[in-house]
Motif scaffolding. Structure first.
Motif, PDB file in Angstrom:
ATOM      1  N   PHE A   2     -34.670   9.051 -14.215  1.00 46.60           N
ATOM      2  CA  PHE A   2     -33.585   9.520 -14.588  1.00 46.60           C
ATOM      3  C   PHE A   2     -32.609   8.244 -14.786  1.00 46.60           C
ATOM      4  CE2 PHE A   2     -34.908  13.489 -12.487  1.00 46.60           C
ATOM      5  CZ  PHE A   2     -34.883  14.293 -13.525  1.00 46.60           C
ATOM      6  N   LYS A   3     -31.612   8.350 -15.852  1.00 45.23           N
ATOM      7  CA  LYS A   3     -30.967   7.153 -16.012  1.00 45.23           C
ATOM      8  C   LYS A   3     -29.397   7.482 -15.745  1.00 45.23           C
ATOM      9  CE  LYS A   3     -34.444   4.609 -17.335  1.00 45.23           C
ATOM     10  NZ  LYS A   3     -35.053   3.946 -15.987  1.00 45.23           N
ATOM     11  N   HIS A   4     -29.164   8.537 -16.193  1.00 50.92           N
ATOM     12  CA  HIS A   4     -27.690   9.002 -15.952  1.00 50.92           C
ATOM     13  C   HIS A   4     -27.348  10.451 -15.657  1.00 50.92           C
ATOM     14  CE1 HIS A   4     -23.545   8.057 -16.528  1.00 50.92           C
ATOM     15  NE2 HIS A   4     -23.088   8.869 -17.532  1.00 50.92           N
ATOM     16  N   ILE A   5     -26.837  10.713 -14.025  1.00 48.19           N
ATOM     17  CA  ILE A   5     -26.822  11.996 -13.914  1.00 48.19           C
ATOM     18  C   ILE A   5     -25.382  12.565 -13.626  1.00 48.19           C
ATOM     19  CG2 ILE A   5     -27.525  13.294 -11.634  1.00 48.19           C
ATOM     20  CD1 ILE A   5     -29.626  11.303 -11.022  1.00 48.19           C
ATOM     21  N   LEU A   6     -25.155  13.521 -14.035  1.00 46.90           N
ATOM     22  CA  LEU A   6     -23.700  14.110 -14.242  1.00 46.90           C
ATOM     23  C   LEU A   6     -23.839  15.173 -12.784  1.00 46.90           C
ATOM     24  CD1 LEU A   6     -21.400  14.831 -15.840  1.00 46.90           C
ATOM     25  CD2 LEU A   6     -22.181  16.976 -15.988  1.00 46.90           C
ATOM     26  N   LEU A   7     -22.551  14.584 -12.087  1.00 47.28           N
ATOM     27  CA  LEU A   7     -22.371  15.483 -10.761  1.00 47.28           C
ATOM     28  C   LEU A   7     -20.996  16.429 -10.749  1.00 47.28           C
ATOM     29  CD1 LEU A   7     -23.244  12.422  -8.325  1.00 47.28           C
ATOM     30  CD2 LEU A   7     -24.695  14.307  -9.167  1.00 47.28           C
ATOM     31  N   PRO A   8     -21.254  17.453 -11.038  1.00 51.78           N
ATOM     32  CA  PRO A   8     -19.831  18.352 -10.988  1.00 51.78           C
ATOM     33  C   PRO A   8     -19.743  18.671  -9.883  1.00 51.78           C
ATOM     34  CG  PRO A   8     -21.635  19.440 -12.479  1.00 51.78           C
ATOM     35  CD  PRO A   8     -22.417  18.460 -11.743  1.00 51.78           C
ATOM     36  N   THR A   9     -18.352  18.669  -9.632  1.00 59.39           N
ATOM     37  CA  THR A   9     -17.792  19.069  -8.075  1.00 59.39           C
ATOM     38  C   THR A   9     -16.357  19.774  -8.248  1.00 59.39           C
ATOM     39  OG1 THR A   9     -17.018  17.994  -5.966  1.00 59.39           O
ATOM     40  CG2 THR A   9     -16.357  16.577  -7.726  1.00 59.39           C
ATOM     41  N   ASP A  10     -16.529  20.764  -7.558  1.00 58.83           N
ATOM     42  CA  ASP A  10     -15.000  21.464  -7.036  1.00 58.83           C
ATOM     43  C   ASP A  10     -14.443  21.112  -5.956  1.00 58.83           C
ATOM     44  OD1 ASP A  10     -16.559  22.864  -5.332  1.00 58.83           O
ATOM     45  OD2 ASP A  10     -16.398  24.724  -6.182  1.00 58.83           O
ATOM     46  N   GLY A  11     -14.933  20.174  -5.018  1.00 54.57           N
ATOM     47  CA  GLY A  11     -14.257  19.576  -4.024  1.00 54.57           C
ATOM     48  C   GLY A  11     -14.827  20.399  -2.645  1.00 54.57           C
ATOM     49  N   SER A  12     -15.548  21.601  -3.035  1.00 56.18           N
ATOM     50  CA  SER A  12     -15.885  22.443  -1.737  1.00 56.18           C
ATOM     51  C   SER A  12     -17.349  21.654  -1.013  1.00 56.18           C
ATOM     52  CB  SER A  12     -16.766  23.766  -2.187  1.00 56.18           C
ATOM     53  OG  SER A  12     -17.974  23.552  -3.144  1.00 56.18           O
ATOM     54  N   GLU A  13     -17.365  21.784   0.294  1.00 56.57           N
ATOM     55  CA  GLU A  13     -18.460  21.353   0.909  1.00 56.57           C
ATOM     56  C   GLU A  13     -19.904  21.535   0.087  1.00 56.57           C
ATOM     57  OE1 GLU A  13     -18.532  19.479   3.733  1.00 56.57           O
ATOM     58  OE2 GLU A  13     -16.560  19.300   3.389  1.00 56.57           O
ATOM     59  N   LEU A  14     -19.962  22.745  -0.224  1.00 51.90           N
ATOM     60  CA  LEU A  14     -21.564  22.573  -0.968  1.00 51.90           C
ATOM     61  C   LEU A  14     -21.526  21.706  -2.172  1.00 51.90           C
ATOM     62  CD1 LEU A  14     -24.072  24.242  -0.798  1.00 51.90           C
ATOM     63  CD2 LEU A  14     -22.954  26.167  -2.551  1.00 51.90           C
ATOM     64  N   ALA A  15     -20.565  21.736  -3.102  1.00 48.56           N
ATOM     65  CA  ALA A  15     -20.575  20.887  -3.922  1.00 48.56           C
ATOM     66  C   ALA A  15     -20.847  19.360  -3.616  1.00 48.56           C
ATOM     67  CB  ALA A  15     -19.505  20.922  -4.779  1.00 48.56           C
ATOM     68  N   LEU A  16     -20.213  18.889  -2.487  1.00 47.64           N
ATOM     69  CA  LEU A  16     -20.352  17.915  -2.093  1.00 47.64           C
ATOM     70  C   LEU A  16     -21.946  17.536  -1.327  1.00 47.64           C
ATOM     71  CD1 LEU A  16     -18.755  15.104  -1.496  1.00 47.64           C
ATOM     72  CD2 LEU A  16     -18.199  16.145   1.136  1.00 47.64           C
ATOM     73  N   HIS A  17     -22.493  18.513  -0.861  1.00 46.76           N
ATOM     74  CA  HIS A  17     -23.851  18.497  -0.752  1.00 46.76           C
ATOM     75  C   HIS A  17     -24.637  18.002  -1.856  1.00 46.76           C
ATOM     76  CE1 HIS A  17     -27.724  19.212   1.292  1.00 46.76           C
ATOM     77  NE2 HIS A  17     -28.115  20.195   0.062  1.00 46.76           N
ATOM     78  N   GLY A  18     -24.337  18.738  -2.853  1.00 50.34           N
ATOM     79  CA  GLY A  18     -25.043  18.559  -4.238  1.00 50.34           C
ATOM     80  C   GLY A  18     -24.864  17.232  -4.945  1.00 50.34           C
ATOM     81  N   VAL A  19     -23.432  16.770  -4.639  1.00 50.47           N
ATOM     82  CA  VAL A  19     -23.045  15.393  -4.946  1.00 50.47           C
ATOM     83  C   VAL A  19     -24.017  14.346  -4.127  1.00 50.47           C
ATOM     84  CG1 VAL A  19     -21.436  13.591  -4.731  1.00 50.47           C
ATOM     85  CG2 VAL A  19     -20.877  15.644  -5.884  1.00 50.47           C
ATOM     86  N   LYS A  20     -23.998  14.587  -2.844  1.00 47.97           N
ATOM     87  CA  LYS A  20     -24.700  13.480  -2.040  1.00 47.97           C
ATOM     88  C   LYS A  20     -26.401  13.409  -2.518  1.00 47.97           C
ATOM     89  CE  LYS A  20     -21.904  13.899   2.231  1.00 47.97           C
ATOM     90  NZ  LYS A  20     -21.828  14.564   3.345  1.00 47.97           N
ATOM     91  N   LEU A  21     -26.834  14.654  -2.657  1.00 46.72           N
ATOM     92  CA  LEU A  21     -28.229  14.792  -3.324  1.00 46.72           C
ATOM     93  C   LEU A  21     -28.541  14.287  -4.719  1.00 46.72           C
ATOM     94  CD1 LEU A  21     -31.160  15.929  -2.943  1.00 46.72           C
ATOM     95  CD2 LEU A  21     -30.533  17.878  -4.054  1.00 46.72           C
ATOM     96  N   GLY A  22     -27.674  14.492  -5.488  1.00 49.09           N
ATOM     97  CA  GLY A  22     -27.436  13.299  -6.736  1.00 49.09           C
ATOM     98  C   GLY A  22     -27.504  12.127  -6.667  1.00 49.09           C
ATOM     99  N   ILE A  23     -26.616  11.535  -5.696  1.00 48.35           N
ATOM    100  CA  ILE A  23     -26.586  10.267  -5.426  1.00 48.35           C
ATOM    101  C   ILE A  23     -27.642   9.549  -4.815  1.00 48.35           C
ATOM    102  CG2 ILE A  23     -25.344   8.535  -4.165  1.00 48.35           C
ATOM    103  CD1 ILE A  23     -22.785  10.180  -4.613  1.00 48.35           C
ATOM    104  N   GLU A  24     -28.399  10.229  -4.037  1.00 53.97           N
ATOM    105  CA  GLU A  24     -29.588   9.901  -3.375  1.00 53.97           C
ATOM    106  C   GLU A  24     -30.602   9.968  -4.435  1.00 53.97           C
ATOM    107  OE1 GLU A  24     -31.036  12.061  -0.124  1.00 53.97           O
ATOM    108  OE2 GLU A  24     -28.961  12.312   0.808  1.00 53.97           O
ATOM    109  N   LEU A  25     -30.851  10.804  -5.356  1.00 55.67           N
ATOM    110  CA  LEU A  25     -31.679  10.653  -6.472  1.00 55.67           C
ATOM    111  C   LEU A  25     -31.649   9.515  -7.537  1.00 55.67           C
ATOM    112  CD1 LEU A  25     -33.971  12.080  -7.817  1.00 55.67           C
ATOM    113  CD2 LEU A  25     -32.332  13.608  -8.914  1.00 55.67           C
TER     114      LEU A  25
END
Length: 145
Positions: A2-25
């Motif tokens: 992957f070269k460019h990943i979109l990370l949608p967030t609504d500011g919730s804890e669960l969204a932040l978990h997705g963001v962290k996973l996306g950043i690690e990836l």
């Protein structure tokens, strides 16, 4: 991969978990990320037009401040991980549609998002916006929970 990943967030804890996973990836792939927040538009019914205008301006100011805070959190996490990150917010009624459009517009090759967000009953099941993204996105979607 992957070269460019979109990370949608609504500011919730669960969204932040997705963001962290996306950043690690992104870090493991050498990819960049784009953090996106969709601001719900102001909705009101009033018999005094001036009240609507004043209230709408106050609402948008506060909503954009929240969006910037959420996006700053993502930028900080990405910076700490050494992942290039850009961010932005859009105002729209249908977050799922905007997420798909923005992923295509920015030529993202993956969307990483939480299984549900802040909206009522949808929190119990796969979120309605996540479902919309899964059903309509030509870009692969990684759903985390």
């Amino acid at each position: 991969m992957f070269k460019h990943i979109l990370l949608p967030t609504d500011g919730s804890e669960l969204a932040l978990h997705g963001v962290k996973l996306g950043i690690e990836l992104a870090k493991s792939c050498g990819a960049s990320v784009f953090a996106l927040h969709i601001v719900p538009p102001f909705h009101s019914i009033s018999y005094v037009a001036e009240m609507i205008t004043a209230t709408q301006a106050v609402y948008l100011e506060g909503a954009v401040e929240h969006a910037e805070r959420y996006l700053a959190d993502v930028r900080d996490l990405a910076a700490k991980a050494g992942v290039p990150c850009d961010s932005g917010h859009l105002i729209g009624d249908t977050p799922g549609e905007w997420i798909v459009q923005e992923a295509q517009r920015r030529q993202c090759d993956l969307i990483v998002m939480a299984s549900h967000g802040r909206r009522g009953f949808d929190r119990l099941l796969l979120g309605s916006e996540t479902q919309k993204v899964l059903q309509t996105s030509p870009v692969p979607v990684l759903v985390c929970h």
